[in-house]
Motif scaffolding. Structure first.
Motif, mmCIF file in Angstrom:
data_model
loop_
_atom_site.group_PDB
_atom_site.id
_atom_site.type_symbol
_atom_site.label_atom_id
_atom_site.label_comp_id
_atom_site.label_asym_id
_atom_site.label_seq_id
_atom_site.Cartn_x
_atom_site.Cartn_y
_atom_site.Cartn_z
ATOM 1 N N MET A 44 34.370 35.035 53.689
ATOM 2 C CA MET A 44 35.286 34.880 52.508
ATOM 3 C C MET A 44 34.865 35.184 51.125
ATOM 4 O O MET A 44 35.565 35.146 50.202
ATOM 5 C CB MET A 44 35.760 33.151 52.526
ATOM 6 N N GLU A 61 33.957 25.992 55.775
ATOM 7 C CA GLU A 61 33.779 26.112 54.431
ATOM 8 C C GLU A 61 34.877 25.722 53.600
ATOM 9 O O GLU A 61 36.028 25.497 54.047
ATOM 10 C CB GLU A 61 33.361 27.595 54.269
ATOM 11 N N LYS A 62 34.547 25.113 52.397
ATOM 12 C CA LYS A 62 35.736 25.025 51.420
ATOM 13 C C LYS A 62 36.381 26.112 50.943
ATOM 14 O O LYS A 62 35.644 27.137 50.423
ATOM 15 C CB LYS A 62 35.379 24.013 50.458
ATOM 16 N N GLY A 63 37.726 26.268 50.963
ATOM 17 C CA GLY A 63 38.374 27.417 50.365
ATOM 18 C C GLY A 63 39.279 26.873 49.528
ATOM 19 O O GLY A 63 39.865 25.811 49.675
ATOM 20 N N GLU A 95 45.587 23.847 56.736
ATOM 21 C CA GLU A 95 46.420 22.752 56.291
ATOM 22 C C GLU A 95 45.719 22.214 54.786
ATOM 23 O O GLU A 95 44.563 22.545 54.724
ATOM 24 C CB GLU A 95 45.896 21.537 57.316
ATOM 25 N N TYR A 116 38.176 26.114 55.536
ATOM 26 C CA TYR A 116 38.226 27.754 56.113
ATOM 27 C C TYR A 116 37.004 27.560 57.059
ATOM 28 O O TYR A 116 36.089 28.132 56.929
ATOM 29 C CB TYR A 116 37.874 28.679 54.816
ATOM 30 N N HIS A 117 37.398 27.008 58.212
ATOM 31 C CA HIS A 117 36.643 27.086 59.332
ATOM 32 C C HIS A 117 35.182 26.589 58.816
ATOM 33 O O HIS A 117 34.053 27.161 59.095
ATOM 34 C CB HIS A 117 36.312 28.500 60.164
ATOM 35 N N LEU A 155 41.204 23.868 51.014
ATOM 36 C CA LEU A 155 41.523 23.848 52.500
ATOM 37 C C LEU A 155 40.242 24.032 53.326
ATOM 38 O O LEU A 155 39.206 24.422 52.675
ATOM 39 C CB LEU A 155 42.646 24.921 52.800
#
Ligand SMILES: [Mg+2]
Ligand SMILES: [Mg+2]
Lengths: 430, 430
Positions: free
Chosen positions: B428, A177-179, B171, A174-175, A172
């Motif tokens: 994160m 970044e990749k989460g 999402e 994350y603003h 997903l």
């Protein structure tokens, strides 16, 4: 009037109580109506005798369609022939709502239809029984750890690093970044164990697998424990005590629900401590003697697990798997570094692996080497390496898959019935 | 030798036990060394007297840097002046590992530095105390519902519909379909309550908010209960009993940890049942009397909540909010449809809203109308509407934000300390 739950009717024999629920079934003659009522805790037969109850109550009772909502009041008596063993002589009935054309009738329905109506399917006695047993299992697991002074330390769900490749991960944004959705809380559990000693987490985990088997969900719950100062043997002992604790609790608290599922409880009752423990190498021997072609060094598939576990009447630990097929953080056996100090627990009756776990590498240099060998980006693991830089101790842990455990204890064919709203390949509604 | 936990030392006075842990602090003279040891359950002072322990043990003790891992054995005695109230006369010491240059020293560190080192920061006594209290709160919440015959019914995390707009939703790609991380299990809880009567779920929830306040996390845990046949008043009663149960448990079990946090426990002890209940309209009056410009119909912000709650020494229910600012499923008050049968619970001491909840619309036509008014896609809600088509009953529920509750009970400034690995805007790692 006291509101009672059907599951507690045994405490109300000879009393007038009110049950709030829904009609599961109704049949009547000219003189008597039988209502099977569900209230979420169980099923009860209510009896309306026209001559005693009067015209109005009797004709109300006859109106009740499947899933109509009612409050019924009456005297509770023991009745061994009735479902659940108790019965109510109904003397007052309040109709809350009348349901029309309930889609799930008492005839057979196809699996796809039921899955599309999961929000209603869970009301059927069998599904509700499974979900109540699931609830009992979850609480038993948590109580087990609470009683042993473990700290519940929730692991994060959204994580930055894709520990072992991104193929099976939900990604997903994350603003910016990749989460990724977590597949396991283990690495975080290790940090928490170094802070809090003995910890567990229990939350949803995710695997974006394309597989469609009766053992896999894309979203499933896992309880994972991690203990500082625990060696492999300590964790196997803890695991078997945990499983035994859960079985005892379920046998004690879920008698009616297990009966509704026609679970052969003798198979659960027969499980005693300690569980058998065999090495991977011994397990390979079992496969060969069963006529399987199997090469030492390969991983077991579901059919192999079934062959191995069928040799035992209890869950069996298979320990010391080949280092090459296990995760980078697993500690090699000092007596034979070709295998690791890890163990999986295979459930009986063909339910396969329900626990994976073992001792973790506590040596900084070796862990750095493994991260390099597995071609993982070391900078993503710096915090994890810190756990070996500062105050490293032998430590072990494990993860139990909740849904597989529920399937086993309930004796279910398919894992989709073990969770209220299963998430499977191309199956996210409702 | 028995391995003991520091939190249980009171049961071992006069006995020889072994503690497995880490050095939090060490100071020594030529004749005596004091080791402050943490084992995850608490802090203990160990004393090594050179003359009694011998040269080797004494010089080992002097080597121990912060976060070095040790097993220590010795006699436990009461010592009111020592941290935790007990002390060990160490007679054996095994060094497991020596830590070098531990980054988090006993001096002050900046918040960013600590956040980057969260995996180590959680070892400091204050953070560990918060996490132990969090664990106790979670178990108390679950026990509360278990004792009241609620079924734990886990709500799905990945959901197909974006109930109220996708702005604040994470999402993901669910094998070709759009999936969203759940903000609340409520709609599913309603289905589960119709199947199982009284249920709760307790899992992570997600809000992709761009906000950066001391009250918000992007990933947080919520316990949500839903009860068939419950009206607004029933759910408020259940909520206050739940909060009171949790406070009692924390006061009983977390004495040392609350002390370490310097929490004013008298403020918690003073909280009695029932909690005050005021209407939204009465709350608006309080704001006006406090000199705030506030228009009836607006929602409260955090400063408003603080003003309102400061009028009470206990959590306060604010009920009957304007229908226009509440979610589409909230049931209008039959006596005044401009307001809904909903209630929020505001914590004292400025901690704001910790619970939101109320009665749900149980009428099919009204719910369809609301879905249309809110411009929501009805087909995504067909399963939810089914709950009103078949066996609809009055029902209510609520959700408690775990991290805000932990912040309140621990008396913390910032919510980031309430969870092992907080997920915040642009934060994160680890
Ligand atoms: Mg395996
Ligand atoms: Mg609010």
């Amino acid at each position: 009037m006291e509101i009672a739950l059907i599951k507690n009717l045994s405490c109300h024999v000879g009393e007038q109580v009110t049950i709030q629920g829904w009609i599961y079934n109704q049949r009547s003659s000219g003189k008597i109506a039988f209502l099977i009522i569900r209230d979420g805790s169980g099923l009860m037969q209510g009896v309306v005798v026209k001559q005693e109850a009067g015209e109005v109550l009797f004709s109300d009772a006859k109106k009740l369609t499947q899933e109509s909502a009612v409050k019924v009041t009456g005297l509770v008596r023991e009745e061994p022939r009735s479902i659940g063993g108790y019965e109510m002589q109904i003397t007052a009935l309040e109709i809350i709502s009348i349901a029309e054309d309930y889609p799930i009738t008492h005839k057979e329905h196809g699996v796809d239809f039921l899955a599309e109506h999961r929000h209603l399917w869970i009301r059927t006695p069998r599904q509700a029984a499974v979900l109540r047993i699931r609830s009992e299992i979850e609480h038993a697991l948590r109580s087990f750890f609470y009683e042993r002074d473990f700290v519940l330390a929730d692991a994060p769900i959204i994580t930055p690093a894709a520990c072992e490749g991104t193929t099976n991960l939900f990604e997903l944004d994350y603003h910016g970044e990749k989460g990724y959705l977590s597949q396991s809380g283990q690495l975080y559990n290790e940090a928490n164990a170094m802070a809090l000693g003995r910890i567990y987490c229990f939350g949803p985990t995710f695997r974006a697998e394309k597989s469609k088997t009766r053992r896999h969900l894309l979203e499933f719950w896992m309880i994972e424990a991690e203990m500082a100062y625990f060696a492999l043997n300590d964790t196997m002992k803890l695991q078997e005590e945990m499983i035994s604790y859960v079985i005892e609790r379920v046998l004690e608290k879920c008698t009616n629900d297990l009966k509704a599922l026609e679970r052969d409880v003798e198979k659960l009752r027969a499980i005693k401590l300690p569980f058998p423990r065999i090495s991977y190498t011994e397990a390979v021997e079992i496969l060969k003697q069963a006529g399987e072609e199997f090469t030492w060094g390969d991983d077991f598939g579901a059919p192999h697990e079934t062959i191995i576990s069928s040799h035992f009447n209890a869950p069996v630990f298979v320990h010391r798997y080949p280092t090459a097929i296990k995760a980078f953080y697993m500690k090699p056996d000092p007596d034979n570094p070709e295998v690791v100090l890890g163990a999986d627990l295979l459930a009986p009756e063909g339910y396969g692996e329900i626990i994976g776990g073992g001792q973790r590498i506590d040596d900084l240099a070796l862990l750095e080497q493994r991260i390099a060998e597995h071609k993982l980006p070391q900078e993503a693991f710096e915090w994890y390496l810190d756990l070996r830089r500062f105050g490293t101790v032998p430590h072990s842990g494990f993860g139990l898959g909740l849904e597989r455990t529920v399937a086993w204890l309930c004796g279910l064919e398919h894992i989709r019935e073990t969770i209220p709203f299963p998430r499977m390949l191309h199956k996210m509604y409702p």
